[in-house]
Scaffold this motif. Sequence first.
Motif, mmCIF file in Angstrom:
data_model
loop_
_atom_site.group_PDB
_atom_site.id
_atom_site.type_symbol
_atom_site.label_atom_id
_atom_site.label_comp_id
_atom_site.label_asym_id
_atom_site.label_seq_id
_atom_site.Cartn_x
_atom_site.Cartn_y
_atom_site.Cartn_z
ATOM 1 N N VAL A 103 0.764 -1.060 0.113
ATOM 2 C CA VAL A 103 -0.138 0.139 -0.016
ATOM 3 C C VAL A 103 0.985 1.198 -0.009
ATOM 4 O O VAL A 103 0.596 2.199 -0.545
ATOM 5 C CB VAL A 103 -1.173 -0.055 1.176
ATOM 6 N N ALA A 104 2.243 1.206 0.606
ATOM 7 C CA ALA A 104 3.014 2.259 0.692
ATOM 8 C C ALA A 104 3.838 2.654 -0.663
ATOM 9 O O ALA A 104 4.033 3.743 -0.893
ATOM 10 C CB ALA A 104 4.147 2.081 1.736
ATOM 11 N N PHE A 105 3.565 1.434 -1.515
ATOM 12 C CA PHE A 105 4.378 1.635 -2.773
ATOM 13 C C PHE A 105 4.053 3.034 -3.661
ATOM 14 O O PHE A 105 4.961 3.601 -3.930
ATOM 15 C CB PHE A 105 4.206 0.472 -3.747
ATOM 16 N N ARG A 153 -4.202 0.218 -2.231
ATOM 17 C CA ARG A 153 -2.901 0.622 -2.717
ATOM 18 C C ARG A 153 -3.427 1.564 -3.860
ATOM 19 O O ARG A 153 -2.591 2.739 -3.874
ATOM 20 C CB ARG A 153 -2.230 -0.662 -3.695
ATOM 21 N N THR A 154 -4.354 1.313 -4.369
ATOM 22 C CA THR A 154 -4.838 2.291 -5.748
ATOM 23 C C THR A 154 -5.397 3.480 -5.041
ATOM 24 O O THR A 154 -5.241 4.572 -5.993
ATOM 25 C CB THR A 154 -5.545 1.474 -6.796
ATOM 26 N N LEU A 155 -5.805 3.545 -4.052
ATOM 27 C CA LEU A 155 -6.346 4.753 -3.253
ATOM 28 C C LEU A 155 -5.483 5.760 -2.732
ATOM 29 O O LEU A 155 -5.582 6.626 -2.422
ATOM 30 C CB LEU A 155 -7.466 4.457 -2.422
ATOM 31 N N ALA A 156 -4.264 5.195 -2.526
ATOM 32 C CA ALA A 156 -3.364 5.808 -1.588
ATOM 33 C C ALA A 156 -2.973 7.321 -2.335
ATOM 34 O O ALA A 156 -2.875 8.288 -1.376
ATOM 35 C CB ALA A 156 -1.946 4.988 -1.658
ATOM 36 N N PRO A 159 -7.092 8.841 -6.036
ATOM 37 C CA PRO A 159 -7.379 8.941 -7.414
ATOM 38 C C PRO A 159 -9.026 9.629 -7.459
ATOM 39 O O PRO A 159 -9.638 9.514 -6.566
ATOM 40 C CB PRO A 159 -7.308 7.745 -7.980
ATOM 41 N N LYS A 160 -9.098 10.311 -8.525
ATOM 42 C CA LYS A 160 -10.635 10.864 -8.710
ATOM 43 C C LYS A 160 -11.344 9.724 -9.509
ATOM 44 O O LYS A 160 -12.616 9.750 -9.562
ATOM 45 C CB LYS A 160 -10.314 12.147 -9.750
ATOM 46 N N VAL A 161 -10.453 8.928 -10.171
ATOM 47 C CA VAL A 161 -11.182 7.854 -11.113
ATOM 48 C C VAL A 161 -10.710 6.513 -10.591
ATOM 49 O O VAL A 161 -9.363 6.448 -10.404
ATOM 50 C CB VAL A 161 -10.937 8.149 -12.497
ATOM 51 N N LEU A 162 -11.704 5.646 -10.920
ATOM 52 C CA LEU A 162 -11.052 4.037 -10.652
ATOM 53 C C LEU A 162 -11.355 3.307 -11.731
ATOM 54 O O LEU A 162 -12.781 3.112 -12.058
ATOM 55 C CB LEU A 162 -11.690 3.733 -9.055
ATOM 56 N N LEU A 163 -10.405 2.624 -12.203
ATOM 57 C CA LEU A 163 -10.750 1.711 -13.092
ATOM 58 C C LEU A 163 -10.643 0.259 -12.641
ATOM 59 O O LEU A 163 -9.739 -0.221 -12.005
ATOM 60 C CB LEU A 163 -9.728 1.824 -14.421
ATOM 61 N N CYS A 164 -11.690 -0.509 -13.012
ATOM 62 C CA CYS A 164 -11.737 -1.923 -12.437
ATOM 63 C C CYS A 164 -11.558 -2.959 -13.594
ATOM 64 O O CYS A 164 -12.705 -3.064 -14.358
ATOM 65 C CB CYS A 164 -12.901 -2.313 -11.715
#
Lengths: 343, 217
Positions: A103-105, A153-156, A159-164
Amino acid sequence: MIELKNVTKTFHQKDRIVSALDDVSLKVPPGKIFGVIGTSGAGKSTLIRCVNLLERPTSGEIIVDGKALMQLSNAELATERRQIGMIFQHFNLLSSRTVFDNVAFPLELVGTPKAAIKTRVLELLQLVGLAEKANDYPASLSGGQKQRVAIARTLANNPKVLLCDEATSALDPATTRSILNLLKDINRRLNITVLLITHQMEVVKSICDEVAVISHGKLIEQGSVGEIFADPKHELTKEFIASSLHLEIPDVYQEKLQKADNGSLNPLLKLEMTGKSVNEPVISEVSRLFDTNFKIVSAQMDQAGDVNFGVMLIELSGKRENYDAAIQYFISKHIKTEIIGYV
Amino acid sequence: MSDSIIALLLNGTWETIVMTFVSGFFGFLIGLPTGVLLFLTRKNQILDQPVLNRTLSVIVNVFRSIPFIILIVWMIPFTRAIVGTSIGVSAALVPLSIGAAPFIARLVENSLLGLPSGLIEAARALGATPLQIVYKVLLPEALPSLINAASITLITLVGYSAMGGAVGAGGLGQVGYQYGYIGYDAVTMNSVLALLVILVFLIQFIGDRLSKHFDHR
């Protein structure tokens, strides 16, 4: 928030040219969850990879949060990608790092001070419910837990947008539901716009606001989930909707099912409610009007957007001379009615 | 066995260890970046430079196809220019490092090819630059397999250094060659063999333990 304008992507395979995306345009409004559904090989993976330019479109425009990504330099693009979160079917966690360090990455990438990283990572792990796993390695986690780490990790980077990218396809149904709930929760609480691709109508039904159907690189149908479920135009869309509703005749009924009525049997009806069906308590109306009784053998009803839909298997009994009229009444209310047989 | 032979064997062992590890170090210094570059410039990889990739690949193949004993002799002028002599341990280090580097480059490239491609994709999606991908994703993730590559390389270098012994490199190779082959001293020759076997086993054992220690897959 996300806009694709006439995006085309072709691949060169040996001496032939394969078109993966053919003039795809779509618009995801801020704060919404937009689903793209398609069978494997339809181009949905290419589509979502084009949004953050992991795959560069052959032509067209990609606009995320007002920025035209195709015009950016590599360095600008790397910066912009931090605003675009992404999660994957196979999670893609770093096996050499603990949950905490995974998550820190993204925070390390931008040179966040150690103390700030610690606070933020613990906060994110709390959000996805994995605080006690901070020092474990991904190999010891279940699929659902891995996806939660990937989400954290991706929320760290906020982001305004999330791709799944098929984020729940490798998970069992119960875990899928919990991940979908988490995504919905994130979408609401953090106001993150979500674009997801999937082959499961379940996913679209349970969390999407809008949906597009992709086939052979083309978007063949798009609209709000309610609209699409109410009135699917394309055969493929109908199939996807049908596939999310599976109803089987129970064995006991299957055994005694007769093709014809011998004068004393009850008809077994299959009723299909779609968005076009009249939104009224039709069954009890029929029961009252025609002096008939219904035994619900099995049923699967669901709600998508503001549309109630589903299938129902019922055994009709009561006044025999009114059976036909009852069936006609269902049909007049736009409920697709079929006599499966007699029991 | 006389004290002087034992002293000779100990000195030879020490020289072999020095040659193996120092040239292994320099070999990695050249081979690791080359291997990473070979990987990154491949088609559809993040740098995707077909011309550079093919050029590097050809150079690597050329050096890998030169038999080591020929490489030592062929490199003598170059070795002299760098260390000032063409015999002894320090002279052997030059061809040993150059001989190991392309071998290491291929091993590194292969280790990186074994990583799931999704890792690079995820790192790119998180906004990592190519350099960050190399030192924060590729190298740490490939570490267990890179350690294995190091064991293989060091073991190969033990063999190479022994070969070098025949043309004045020093080490156990030279002791075995001089006392065993030229002097018909079976005890000394077999002692050299035993020492080489122990050295190889030790390298493999430590390499396996380290690789396992860093493997969290």
